[in-house]
Design a protein around this motif. Sequence first.
Motif, mmCIF file in Angstrom:
data_model
loop_
_atom_site.group_PDB
_atom_site.id
_atom_site.type_symbol
_atom_site.label_atom_id
_atom_site.label_comp_id
_atom_site.label_asym_id
_atom_site.label_seq_id
_atom_site.Cartn_x
_atom_site.Cartn_y
_atom_site.Cartn_z
ATOM 1 N N TYR A 114 0.863 -1.189 0.000
ATOM 2 C CA TYR A 114 0.000 0.000 0.000
ATOM 3 C C TYR A 114 0.895 1.232 0.000
ATOM 4 C CZ TYR A 114 -4.175 2.756 1.228
ATOM 5 O OH TYR A 114 -5.238 3.622 1.208
ATOM 6 N N HIS A 115 0.678 2.110 -0.961
ATOM 7 C CA HIS A 115 1.283 3.439 -0.904
ATOM 8 C C HIS A 115 0.206 4.445 -1.272
ATOM 9 C CE1 HIS A 115 3.836 6.903 -1.414
ATOM 10 N NE2 HIS A 115 4.878 6.191 -0.953
ATOM 11 N N PRO A 116 -0.078 5.411 -0.391
ATOM 12 C CA PRO A 116 -1.206 6.322 -0.643
ATOM 13 C C PRO A 116 -1.061 7.145 -1.902
ATOM 14 C CG PRO A 116 0.104 7.024 1.264
ATOM 15 C CD PRO A 116 0.553 5.654 0.907
ATOM 16 N N GLU A 121 -5.824 7.600 -0.431
ATOM 17 C CA GLU A 121 -5.694 7.927 0.983
ATOM 18 C C GLU A 121 -5.986 6.728 1.882
ATOM 19 O OE1 GLU A 121 -7.704 11.033 4.246
ATOM 20 O OE2 GLU A 121 -8.298 11.074 2.125
ATOM 21 N N MET A 122 -5.173 6.581 2.916
ATOM 22 C CA MET A 122 -5.407 5.560 3.918
ATOM 23 C C MET A 122 -6.439 6.038 4.935
ATOM 24 S SD MET A 122 -1.756 4.014 5.180
ATOM 25 C CE MET A 122 -0.816 2.834 4.222
ATOM 26 N N PRO A 169 -8.194 1.276 3.065
ATOM 27 C CA PRO A 169 -8.259 2.440 2.183
ATOM 28 C C PRO A 169 -9.425 3.336 2.581
ATOM 29 C CG PRO A 169 -7.883 0.447 0.912
ATOM 30 C CD PRO A 169 -8.188 0.008 2.319
ATOM 31 N N HIS A 170 -9.219 4.621 2.483
ATOM 32 C CA HIS A 170 -10.258 5.582 2.866
ATOM 33 C C HIS A 170 -11.506 5.430 2.002
ATOM 34 C CE1 HIS A 170 -11.910 9.285 4.514
ATOM 35 N NE2 HIS A 170 -12.141 9.697 3.283
#
Length: 347
Positions: A114-116, A121-122, A169-170
């Motif tokens: 995971y990379h935002p 957005e996380m 994830p957001h």
Amino acid sequence: MNNAQNQTAGTATSTAPHEAEVPLVTSRRGNLWIPGEIVETPNGTVQRAPLFASWEAPETVRFPYPIVLVHGGGGQGTDWQTTPDGRPGWATRLVEAGYVVYVVDRPGHGRSPYHPNVVGEMGGPFPYEAANGLFFPDEAREQQTQWTFSRSIGEPEVDQLVAAMGPLPHDLAESQRMDADRLARLLDRIGPAVLFTHSAGGPAGWLTADARPELVKGIIAIEPIGPAFGGFPGIGQLDWGLTAAPIGYEAGFTSAEEVKNASPAELIIPALKDLPISLVTGGASAFAGFAEEVVEFLNTAGADAAWLHLPEHGIDGNGHGLIFEANSDEILKVIQRELDERINIED
């Protein structure tokens, strides 16, 4: 030795994990990746949210379809492999019983990077308080009798449970879309399978069946999130019924608002037609309170859904974490009977 070192030292047990009395299993095993989309970024060309899957096949296979284990919420595939108190999890038990098992880390969880800047957005970190409220809430403490520990923050077993939990994830809808896309492509690789889902992994099951109806032979939904159109503070809303992401209604709805305003007769999902689904709940779980509504929604959609409430099978005292709890092996035996009785193996 400082306090942190003291706390870590205090988690040691007298028996190393590899010395525990766990049955030896002869099996083949490996892993693979389902790649994410290839995207351009200021740092170069990268993949967006691949899915990691490990697999294990016993020497003698007794069931014709692999079982794909899909973890919940902020968890990861390790949820199925070992319980917080160190016992073998369902992945191991299923292989021992003669099933081929695939364990996935949903996109953005566990070994699925995971990379935002790439995925989006996380959400917030997963705190101990959330674990307490979800798995052993104060109001159900006396009813939940299948924990082998006191359930206090900082207790070794609670540490093990929370250590695996990470942010979602957001964007819940996009998270579910990625889940279904990668799981569908996993089935393209491995063929027809039965999905086991847990908690917030439940929508991935419905969406994967929608994407590959010919490859999903059944779903065992363990404590899936709901009810239909329900909302979850800090996580998101099931705008499309039992999913946040769009799903294929026969009526061809183009917006979540159309789905919410539709009559029950319009809520048919052709891909779910006659699909055997068993929804499993614990007797001391808040998720049992809306399970009947979820089953009704699925059957209205066209599925062949049944509610497997554990007290009706002589199993009491379980909460939302029934895959982790002391009687997890007993629960799995009930589910294996469901597989034998409900999954059509003649197709």
